[in-house]
Design an enzyme around this catalytic site. Sequence first.
Site, PDB file in Angstrom:
ATOM      1  N   PRO A 299     -18.002  -7.312 -14.859  1.00 59.34           N
ATOM      2  CA  PRO A 299     -17.370  -8.573 -14.443  1.00 59.34           C
ATOM      3  C   PRO A 299     -16.855  -8.481 -12.998  1.00 59.34           C
ATOM      4  CG  PRO A 299     -16.361  -7.713 -16.465  1.00 59.34           C
ATOM      5  CD  PRO A 299     -17.354  -6.695 -16.007  1.00 59.34           C
TER       6      PRO A 299
ATOM      7  N   ASP B 221     -12.814   3.648  -5.346  1.00 63.34           N
ATOM      8  CA  ASP B 221     -13.880   2.949  -6.083  1.00 63.34           C
ATOM      9  C   ASP B 221     -15.250   3.518  -5.715  1.00 63.34           C
ATOM     10  OD1 ASP B 221     -11.755   1.431  -6.891  1.00 63.34           O
ATOM     11  OD2 ASP B 221     -12.741  -0.506  -6.563  1.00 63.34           O
TER      12      ASP B 221
HETATM   13  C1  MEV Z   1      -8.833  -0.927  -6.736  1.00 58.68           C
HETATM   14  O1  MEV Z   1      -9.778  -0.532  -7.700  1.00 58.68           O
HETATM   15  C2  MEV Z   1      -7.774   0.117  -6.591  1.00 58.68           C
HETATM   16  C3  MEV Z   1      -6.689  -0.196  -5.570  1.00 58.68           C
HETATM   17  O2  MEV Z   1      -5.838   0.947  -5.560  1.00 58.68           O
HETATM   18  C4  MEV Z   1      -7.256  -0.439  -4.200  1.00 58.68           C
HETATM   19  C5  MEV Z   1      -7.844   0.809  -3.565  1.00 58.68           C
HETATM   20  O3  MEV Z   1      -7.569   1.929  -3.993  1.00 58.68           O
HETATM   21  O4  MEV Z   1      -8.623   0.636  -2.606  1.00 58.68           O
HETATM   22  C6  MEV Z   1      -5.869  -1.400  -5.982  1.00 58.68           C
END
Ligand code: MEV
Length: 323
Positions: A112, A163
Amino acid sequence: MESLPENGKVGTAPGKIILAGEHAVVYGRPAVAVPVWDAVATAVISVQSSASFTMHAHDIQQVINISDGGKADKSGNSEDNPLALAARLALTELDLAYALPSWRIDIHSTIPIASGLGSGAAVSAALIRAIFLQAGQTIDDATLSALIYESEKLHHGTPSGIDNTVVAYGKPVWYIKGNQPIPFQSKASLSILIGDSGVAAPTKESVGDVRLAWQRDPAHYEHLFDQIGEIVAKVRQAIQVGNVEQLGGLFNQNQLLLEELQVSHPKLEQLIRTAREAGALGAKLSGGGRGGNMIALVEPTAEERVKEALLKAGAKRVISTCI
Ligand code: MEV
């Protein structure tokens, strides 16, 4: 999905969840993330007769046409589109940017969008892998991760890099921004349910808002990030010794701090409460927050019960995954 073209190379990549440490990881604290192979992105390449290089991102109804020239560099001199940039970076690495091959790339994803599961990173990873395979090359995980990172910057401005790392390596990782990720294995098998709140929440917005709040009151936010960092260290220990009960408690503590960071959402909190009441060992939001997905750690015997409770409470979908 359309049928596979002859000689078409396929790139795939998983979604991801963050077990602990989101947001604080942007500010140099550690985080723990794992790939989710139950939701994947796929890119399929076919050679086309017309002299053009096109990408068809079916889930977002986008057709992107890339023309010859325009070498991409890592400062992002490309179209303002993460997929176009990812493709250009891959083609540049392969020395194909000035005489583009006549390829059509069909991109599909079951992850999603804008839900904290790393769909943007996964789609870029699948695309870059497919381009390398079609060119008869392979790409190592570190290079893949670095290329995805560039397209991630277009998705959300100041990404920590977690990510792209977990999606490229495809393994559970302990991550600190700017350092080599450390893959890890869990001693006990961890059953996790991922519940979709159905509230779309672009990571860019929550990350941007946390940055504004941190700029207004750095001391308070640094303290919150430190507390999250301490929880993440305990999460790592709990995973290493296989203490699932302690891990559940740490999920709950991390959630409280994410609420203090103002990145939670009433729908997420309702699902988190529901999961705990139905017997989950712990639950928290995962990813950027403000919507998107929550995760619940469950004993295998409680899995069905918690899943049903989440669906009954309005979760749009529930994915079960095991680490
Ligand atoms: C996003 O999956 C995780 C966050 O910590 C942003 C990041 O680490 O770039 C919110």
